[in-house]
Design a protein around this motif. Structure first.
Motif, PDB file in Angstrom:
ATOM      1  N   PHE A  30      39.606   7.116 166.751  1.00 58.22           N
ATOM      2  CA  PHE A  30      39.952   8.494 166.345  1.00 58.22           C
ATOM      3  C   PHE A  30      41.618   8.400 166.635  1.00 58.22           C
ATOM      4  O   PHE A  30      42.098   7.465 167.479  1.00 58.22           O
ATOM      5  CB  PHE A  30      39.270   9.745 167.135  1.00 58.22           C
ATOM      6  N   TRP A  31      42.438   9.340 166.285  1.00 56.06           N
ATOM      7  CA  TRP A  31      43.947   9.479 166.474  1.00 56.06           C
ATOM      8  C   TRP A  31      44.093  10.647 166.276  1.00 56.06           C
ATOM      9  O   TRP A  31      43.599  11.643 165.438  1.00 56.06           O
ATOM     10  CB  TRP A  31      44.577   8.478 165.487  1.00 56.06           C
ATOM     11  N   LEU A  32      45.382  10.913 167.014  1.00 54.76           N
ATOM     12  CA  LEU A  32      45.966  12.500 166.782  1.00 54.76           C
ATOM     13  C   LEU A  32      47.474  12.276 166.876  1.00 54.76           C
ATOM     14  O   LEU A  32      48.004  11.508 167.644  1.00 54.76           O
ATOM     15  CB  LEU A  32      45.139  13.314 167.657  1.00 54.76           C
ATOM     16  N   GLY A  33      48.335  13.323 166.341  1.00 50.08           N
ATOM     17  CA  GLY A  33      49.847  13.247 166.517  1.00 50.08           C
ATOM     18  C   GLY A  33      50.413  14.307 165.787  1.00 50.08           C
ATOM     19  O   GLY A  33      49.800  15.279 165.326  1.00 50.08           O
ATOM     20  N   SER A  34      51.646  14.065 165.157  1.00 55.36           N
ATOM     21  CA  SER A  34      52.435  14.572 164.559  1.00 55.36           C
ATOM     22  C   SER A  34      53.437  14.140 163.699  1.00 55.36           C
ATOM     23  O   SER A  34      53.803  12.874 164.063  1.00 55.36           O
ATOM     24  CB  SER A  34      53.040  15.745 165.552  1.00 55.36           C
ATOM     25  N   ALA A  35      53.755  14.734 162.714  1.00 58.09           N
ATOM     26  CA  ALA A  35      54.936  14.179 161.796  1.00 58.09           C
ATOM     27  C   ALA A  35      56.211  15.095 161.675  1.00 58.09           C
ATOM     28  O   ALA A  35      55.879  16.256 161.927  1.00 58.09           O
ATOM     29  CB  ALA A  35      54.472  13.696 160.563  1.00 58.09           C
ATOM     30  N   PHE A  36      57.207  14.585 161.701  1.00 62.40           N
ATOM     31  CA  PHE A  36      58.598  15.513 161.709  1.00 62.40           C
ATOM     32  C   PHE A  36      59.419  14.799 160.715  1.00 62.40           C
ATOM     33  O   PHE A  36      59.936  13.654 160.800  1.00 62.40           O
ATOM     34  CB  PHE A  36      59.427  15.491 162.949  1.00 62.40           C
ATOM     35  N   TRP A  37      60.189  15.594 159.695  1.00 67.96           N
ATOM     36  CA  TRP A  37      61.073  15.435 158.781  1.00 67.96           C
ATOM     37  C   TRP A  37      62.487  15.719 159.771  1.00 67.96           C
ATOM     38  O   TRP A  37      62.867  17.032 159.747  1.00 67.96           O
ATOM     39  CB  TRP A  37      61.093  16.074 157.481  1.00 67.96           C
TER      40      TRP A  37
ATOM     41  N   ALA B  71      45.298  14.676 162.572  1.00 72.02           N
ATOM     42  CA  ALA B  71      44.067  13.975 163.406  1.00 72.02           C
ATOM     43  C   ALA B  71      43.301  13.271 162.459  1.00 72.02           C
ATOM     44  O   ALA B  71      43.119  13.648 160.889  1.00 72.02           O
ATOM     45  CB  ALA B  71      43.403  14.937 164.327  1.00 72.02           C
ATOM     46  N   GLY B  72      42.744  12.058 162.753  1.00 70.21           N
ATOM     47  CA  GLY B  72      41.737  11.395 161.996  1.00 70.21           C
ATOM     48  C   GLY B  72      40.837  10.502 162.619  1.00 70.21           C
ATOM     49  O   GLY B  72      40.724  10.589 163.770  1.00 70.21           O
ATOM     50  N   ILE B  73      39.906  10.048 161.935  1.00 67.62           N
ATOM     51  CA  ILE B  73      38.597   9.300 162.408  1.00 67.62           C
ATOM     52  C   ILE B  73      38.438   8.295 161.326  1.00 67.62           C
ATOM     53  O   ILE B  73      38.445   8.390 160.011  1.00 67.62           O
ATOM     54  CB  ILE B  73      37.589  10.237 162.767  1.00 67.62           C
ATOM     55  N   SER B  74      37.907   7.126 162.097  1.00 68.96           N
ATOM     56  CA  SER B  74      37.522   6.011 160.864  1.00 68.96           C
ATOM     57  C   SER B  74      36.260   5.138 161.376  1.00 68.96           C
ATOM     58  O   SER B  74      36.137   5.248 162.667  1.00 68.96           O
ATOM     59  CB  SER B  74      38.604   5.076 160.394  1.00 68.96           C
ATOM     60  N   TYR B  75      35.531   4.663 160.450  1.00 64.96           N
ATOM     61  CA  TYR B  75      34.818   3.634 160.908  1.00 64.96           C
ATOM     62  C   TYR B  75      34.843   2.358 160.177  1.00 64.96           C
ATOM     63  O   TYR B  75      34.941   2.511 158.807  1.00 64.96           O
ATOM     64  CB  TYR B  75      33.302   4.188 160.766  1.00 64.96           C
ATOM     65  N   ALA B  76      34.813   1.024 160.846  1.00 67.68           N
ATOM     66  CA  ALA B  76      35.090  -0.019 159.890  1.00 67.68           C
ATOM     67  C   ALA B  76      33.896  -1.162 160.459  1.00 67.68           C
ATOM     68  O   ALA B  76      33.734  -1.200 161.566  1.00 67.68           O
ATOM     69  CB  ALA B  76      36.282  -0.645 160.402  1.00 67.68           C
ATOM     70  N   ASP B  77      33.633  -1.974 159.595  1.00 71.64           N
ATOM     71  CA  ASP B  77      32.650  -3.120 159.600  1.00 71.64           C
ATOM     72  C   ASP B  77      33.361  -4.261 159.038  1.00 71.64           C
ATOM     73  O   ASP B  77      33.531  -4.088 157.701  1.00 71.64           O
ATOM     74  CB  ASP B  77      31.381  -2.693 158.897  1.00 71.64           C
ATOM     75  N   ALA B  78      33.710  -5.202 159.903  1.00 77.11           N
ATOM     76  CA  ALA B  78      34.530  -6.351 159.529  1.00 77.11           C
ATOM     77  C   ALA B  78      33.991  -7.330 158.538  1.00 77.11           C
ATOM     78  O   ALA B  78      34.449  -8.099 157.897  1.00 77.11           O
ATOM     79  CB  ALA B  78      35.221  -7.021 160.593  1.00 77.11           C
ATOM     80  N   GLY B  79      32.762  -7.501 158.716  1.00 80.70           N
ATOM     81  CA  GLY B  79      31.546  -8.278 157.866  1.00 80.70           C
ATOM     82  C   GLY B  79      31.115  -9.365 158.655  1.00 80.70           C
ATOM     83  O   GLY B  79      32.126  -9.810 159.631  1.00 80.70           O
ATOM     84  N   GLU B  80      29.808  -9.680 158.698  1.00 79.01           N
ATOM     85  CA  GLU B  80      29.551 -11.014 159.311  1.00 79.01           C
ATOM     86  C   GLU B  80      30.238 -12.186 159.026  1.00 79.01           C
ATOM     87  O   GLU B  80      30.815 -12.574 158.136  1.00 79.01           O
ATOM     88  CB  GLU B  80      27.992 -11.330 159.037  1.00 79.01           C
ATOM     89  N   THR B  81      30.458 -13.109 160.115  1.00 76.84           N
ATOM     90  CA  THR B  81      31.256 -14.377 160.011  1.00 76.84           C
ATOM     91  C   THR B  81      29.892 -15.458 160.029  1.00 76.84           C
ATOM     92  O   THR B  81      28.992 -15.349 160.526  1.00 76.84           O
ATOM     93  CB  THR B  81      32.175 -14.419 160.961  1.00 76.84           C
TER      94      THR B  81
ATOM     95  N   LEU C  52      54.488  10.247 164.892  1.00 69.21           N
ATOM     96  CA  LEU C  52      53.944   9.665 166.229  1.00 69.21           C
ATOM     97  C   LEU C  52      52.258  10.036 166.351  1.00 69.21           C
ATOM     98  O   LEU C  52      52.204  11.151 166.339  1.00 69.21           O
ATOM     99  CB  LEU C  52      54.653  10.097 167.329  1.00 69.21           C
ATOM    100  N   THR C  53      51.494   8.878 166.530  1.00 68.19           N
ATOM    101  CA  THR C  53      50.286   9.273 166.853  1.00 68.19           C
ATOM    102  C   THR C  53      49.508   8.499 168.337  1.00 68.19           C
ATOM    103  O   THR C  53      50.143   7.281 168.605  1.00 68.19           O
ATOM    104  CB  THR C  53      49.349   8.852 165.637  1.00 68.19           C
ATOM    105  N   TYR C  54      48.879   9.073 168.882  1.00 65.90           N
ATOM    106  CA  TYR C  54      48.030   8.326 169.762  1.00 65.90           C
ATOM    107  C   TYR C  54      46.386   8.267 169.518  1.00 65.90           C
ATOM    108  O   TYR C  54      45.823   9.043 168.921  1.00 65.90           O
ATOM    109  CB  TYR C  54      47.976   9.071 171.182  1.00 65.90           C
ATOM    110  N   GLY C  55      45.799   7.028 169.946  1.00 68.22           N
ATOM    111  CA  GLY C  55      44.447   6.903 169.531  1.00 68.22           C
ATOM    112  C   GLY C  55      43.727   5.950 170.370  1.00 68.22           C
ATOM    113  O   GLY C  55      44.349   5.386 171.233  1.00 68.22           O
TER     114      GLY C  55
END
Length: 289
Positions: free
Chosen positions: A247-254, A222-232, A263-266
């Protein structure tokens, strides 16, 4: 239908926030775990995203403003030892399609290639015994993608960009891994944008991921992020930055010793000055050669 002011907001949002690598570098958990020098890998990313609302500032624009995207990225990487320091030269080639729907159908649609990306992450700490890594990664975006100033939607941005990412990854316990990363993006000018030359301030992103290992071959993440693209800025007029928390969550398989699926959903938590993603499905295939 989307109005002129709303259309301008939408276009700026598309310019800065549609591609998975548009204003920042989104990570999969474990991206900064290393492989031995000499290892070559190919990766294929596929993302489907649905956006059902458009925001001006923090206010939702009236109507049903929908925008769907299907984005792919082909990525080739090769681990290299340079004077005892591990590096990872690579190239990324985005492709896909965008389509405005409902009240945003006036945006039309676009398909083709995005801007090619060159990168070379470098590990300052590469402790494979304790699974602790610290790396810096410069990315250079080249204006090679499909771009037509007369179209509302484009896969290419018609400008150079540079991103510097710093990342740290470690094991909190034998079964739990934690990653944290931050990056800053510097934008070149798009001198062929509708309404005059498009300039953009620094953008940045902060993100973190966690993994719980079910076995050596599978994990939950699972993960979370914050982004600010910058003023134009265009023609002397400034516009507030597109900001996005998600946010996103999912799983990984070898599934084989050299083949991994992720595969993740967010979805977005909050967006200002842009389209909000209601659903985002990511798939990644990693193949080691």
């Amino acid at each position: 239908m989307i109005q002129a002011k709303q259309l301008r907001i939408a276009l700026l949002a598309i310019t800065t926030a549609i591609s998975p690598f548009a204003q920042a570098i989104d990570l999969d958990a474990g991206d900064y775990d290393t492989a031995p020098a000499g290892t070559t890998a190919g990766l294929l990313y596929l993302q489907h995203a649905e956006r059902g609302s458009l925001y001006s500032g923090s206010d939702k624009v009236a109507g049903h403003n929908e925008l769907d995207s299907n984005i792919g990225i082909a990525r080739l990487v090769h681990y290299t030892d340079i004077s005892g320091i591990l590096t990872l030269p690579q190239i990324l080639l985005p492709f896909g399609q965008l389509k405005g729907k409902d009240d945003a159908s006036g945006l039309g649609k676009a398909s083709g290639f995005g801007d090619a990306i060159l990168a070379i992450p470098t590990w300052l700490v590469n402790d494979t015994v304790n699974h602790t890594y610290f790396a810096i990664a410069p990315y250079l975006y080249l204006p090679t993608g499909n771009y037509d100033r007369n179209k509302a939607l484009n896969l290419g941005e018609n400008r150079y960009k540079g991103t510097l990412q710093v990342a740290y990854s470690t094991r909190l316990t034998p079964d739990i891994a934690w990653d944290v990363a931050g990056d800053v993006t510097v934008y070149g000018d798009n001198s062929d944008a509708v309404g005059g030359t498009l300039k953009q301030d620094l953008g940045y992103q902060l993100q973190t991921n966690a993994r719980y290992f079910l076995s050596p071959k599978a994990d939950l993440r699972a993960g979370i992020s914050y982004a600010d693209a910058g003023e134009t800025k265009q023609n002397g007029i400034k516009s507030d930055a597109t900001t996005q928390s998600k946010f996103w969550l999912g799983s990984a398989f070898w599934v084989a010793p050299k083949t991994q699926f992720i595969l993740t959903y967010g979805r977005d938590i909050k967006v200002e000055n842009g389209f909000k993603e209601d659903n985002r499905l990511n798939f990644r295939l990693l193949q080691i050669f």
